[in-house]
Scaffold this motif. Structure first.
Motif, PDB file in Angstrom:
ATOM      1  N   HIS A   1       0.820  -1.209   0.000  1.00  0.00           N
ATOM      2  CA  HIS A   1       0.000   0.000   0.000  1.00  0.00           C
ATOM      3  C   HIS A   1       0.858   1.264   0.000  1.00  0.00           C
ATOM      4  O   HIS A   1       0.362   2.341  -0.352  1.00  0.00           O
ATOM      5  CB  HIS A   1      -0.931   0.018   1.215  1.00  0.00           C
TER       6      HIS A   1
ATOM      7  N   GLN B   1       3.938   1.597  -1.547  1.00  0.00           N
ATOM      8  CA  GLN B   1       4.940   1.629  -2.606  1.00  0.00           C
ATOM      9  C   GLN B   1       4.778   2.839  -3.507  1.00  0.00           C
ATOM     10  O   GLN B   1       5.751   3.390  -4.005  1.00  0.00           O
ATOM     11  CB  GLN B   1       4.860   0.337  -3.433  1.00  0.00           C
ATOM     12  N   SER B   2       3.538   3.260  -3.730  1.00  0.00           N
ATOM     13  CA  SER B   2       3.281   4.420  -4.585  1.00  0.00           C
ATOM     14  C   SER B   2       2.793   5.576  -3.720  1.00  0.00           C
ATOM     15  O   SER B   2       1.724   5.500  -3.111  1.00  0.00           O
ATOM     16  CB  SER B   2       2.229   4.071  -5.656  1.00  0.00           C
ATOM     17  N   SER B   3       3.593   6.633  -3.674  1.00  0.00           N
ATOM     18  CA  SER B   3       3.213   7.785  -2.850  1.00  0.00           C
ATOM     19  C   SER B   3       2.075   8.585  -3.475  1.00  0.00           C
ATOM     20  O   SER B   3       1.451   9.403  -2.813  1.00  0.00           O
ATOM     21  CB  SER B   3       4.423   8.700  -2.651  1.00  0.00           C
ATOM     22  N   GLY B   4       1.781   8.333  -4.765  1.00  0.00           N
ATOM     23  CA  GLY B   4       0.714   9.069  -5.417  1.00  0.00           C
ATOM     24  C   GLY B   4      -0.663   8.494  -5.184  1.00  0.00           C
ATOM     25  O   GLY B   4      -1.669   9.177  -5.395  1.00  0.00           O
ATOM     26  N   ASP B   5      -0.717   7.240  -4.743  1.00  0.00           N
ATOM     27  CA  ASP B   5      -2.009   6.586  -4.498  1.00  0.00           C
ATOM     28  C   ASP B   5      -2.351   6.754  -3.019  1.00  0.00           C
ATOM     29  O   ASP B   5      -2.046   5.905  -2.185  1.00  0.00           O
ATOM     30  CB  ASP B   5      -1.934   5.108  -4.878  1.00  0.00           C
ATOM     31  N   THR B   6      -2.990   7.867  -2.694  1.00  0.00           N
ATOM     32  CA  THR B   6      -3.308   8.151  -1.293  1.00  0.00           C
ATOM     33  C   THR B   6      -4.358   7.202  -0.740  1.00  0.00           C
ATOM     34  O   THR B   6      -4.368   6.917   0.456  1.00  0.00           O
ATOM     35  CB  THR B   6      -3.790   9.604  -1.153  1.00  0.00           C
TER      36      THR B   6
ATOM     37  N   ARG C   1      -4.738   3.944  -1.333  1.00  0.00           N
ATOM     38  CA  ARG C   1      -4.087   2.716  -0.882  1.00  0.00           C
ATOM     39  C   ARG C   1      -3.257   2.967   0.370  1.00  0.00           C
ATOM     40  O   ARG C   1      -3.154   2.104   1.243  1.00  0.00           O
ATOM     41  CB  ARG C   1      -3.214   2.141  -1.995  1.00  0.00           C
TER      42      ARG C   1
END
Length: 272
Positions: A137, A139-144, A146
């Protein structure tokens, strides 16, 4: 006199079987490709006679077509939910739990020792897999979204249930209030002819698309039974006709009111 040993009362909730629709990978892209190739003018031409369009038939044919596409591209599966189930619990761990309990009741020490070892190993693997899923959840800082899911899983956050009115007659009261618009009315409806200075509200495809993108696709479907993730700009034409003809399709005039064990479907908008 022998006093029986105290045993705490354990309340066990029965598992609940639910039927849910799953969206396999690439389904959304397949929907987009399908809808881009669809001749939406065909759905409008069929109920059109001269300058008049039967909006009810137009909306019904569009929603029926979308529902059929959803049924063809999604997969319905049955899942079992249990109250307060551990997030790392898997079907394998649950089966090993049953094997351990069976060995214990049978009094077989060797089988119990073997089952306990397999169960411990499966629990460690399940917890490791769950931990890796939680790390995914972040790993991607753009997917708030998750990221917040991961934080809620780590902190075991559960929002407090909303407060409900204890009056069980509330759904019936709301139903009677809104359904009065659908009561038999012998008075002929008359539409006011707009003055030349008045302009009919016009909707652009960009405006409708922007509004539909705000719909949470994870929310339950409405009375039209169309998920938010497949709402499309074809509704721009439907909304424009509705505004110009001052007619609202039936499926857009109903909503679902749920209060505890009460389930009512009520009308929200008058017919004219």
């Amino acid at each position: 006199m022998l006093i029986p040993a105290y045993r705490p009362l354990i309340r066990c909730s029965k598992p609940v079987l639910k039927l849910v629709k799953t969206w396999p990978g690439g389904t959304i892209s397949a929907f987009q490709d399908c809808f881009e190739c669809t001749d939406w003018d065909m759905f409008r031409d069929a109920p059109t006679n001269g300058d008049s369009t039967d909006l009810e038939e137009y909306m019904s044919s569009v929603t029926s077509y979308i529902s059929k596409c959803i049924d063809d591209m999604t997969i319905s599966i049955s899942i079992t939910t249990r109250s307060k189930q551990k997030p790392w619990m898997t079907a394998k761990v649950r089966a090993l739990l049953k094997s351990r309990d069976s060995a214990f009741r049978a009094g077989d020490k060797d089988a119990l020792r073997t089952a306990q070892a397999k169960l411990s190993r499966a629990i460690r693997e399940a917890k490791c897999t769950h931990s890796q899923r939680i790390h995914g959840h972040f790993q991607s800082s753009g997917d708030t979204h998750r990221m917040w899911q991961g934080i809620q899983s780590i902190t075991n956050y559960r929002p407090a249930p909303p407060a409900y009115d204890s009056d069980a007659s509330l759904p019936d009261t709301l139903n009677n209030f809104y359904a009065r618009f659908e009561a038999q009315n012998d008075v002929t409806a008359r539409k006011t002819i707009p003055t030349p200075e008045d302009q009919v509200l016009c909707l652009t495809m960009a405006d409708v698309r922007k509004t539909l993108c705000r719909v949470n696709p994870r929310k339950a479907v409405g009375s039209d039974n169309i998920p938010g993730r497949v709402l499309m700009s074809v509704f721009t034409d439907i909304f424009s006709i509705s505004l110009s003809s001052t007619v609202v399709p039936t499926c857009l005039k109903t909503t679902t009111i749920i209060q505890k064990n009460h389930h009512q479907e009520v009308s929200r908008v008058p017919s004219q």
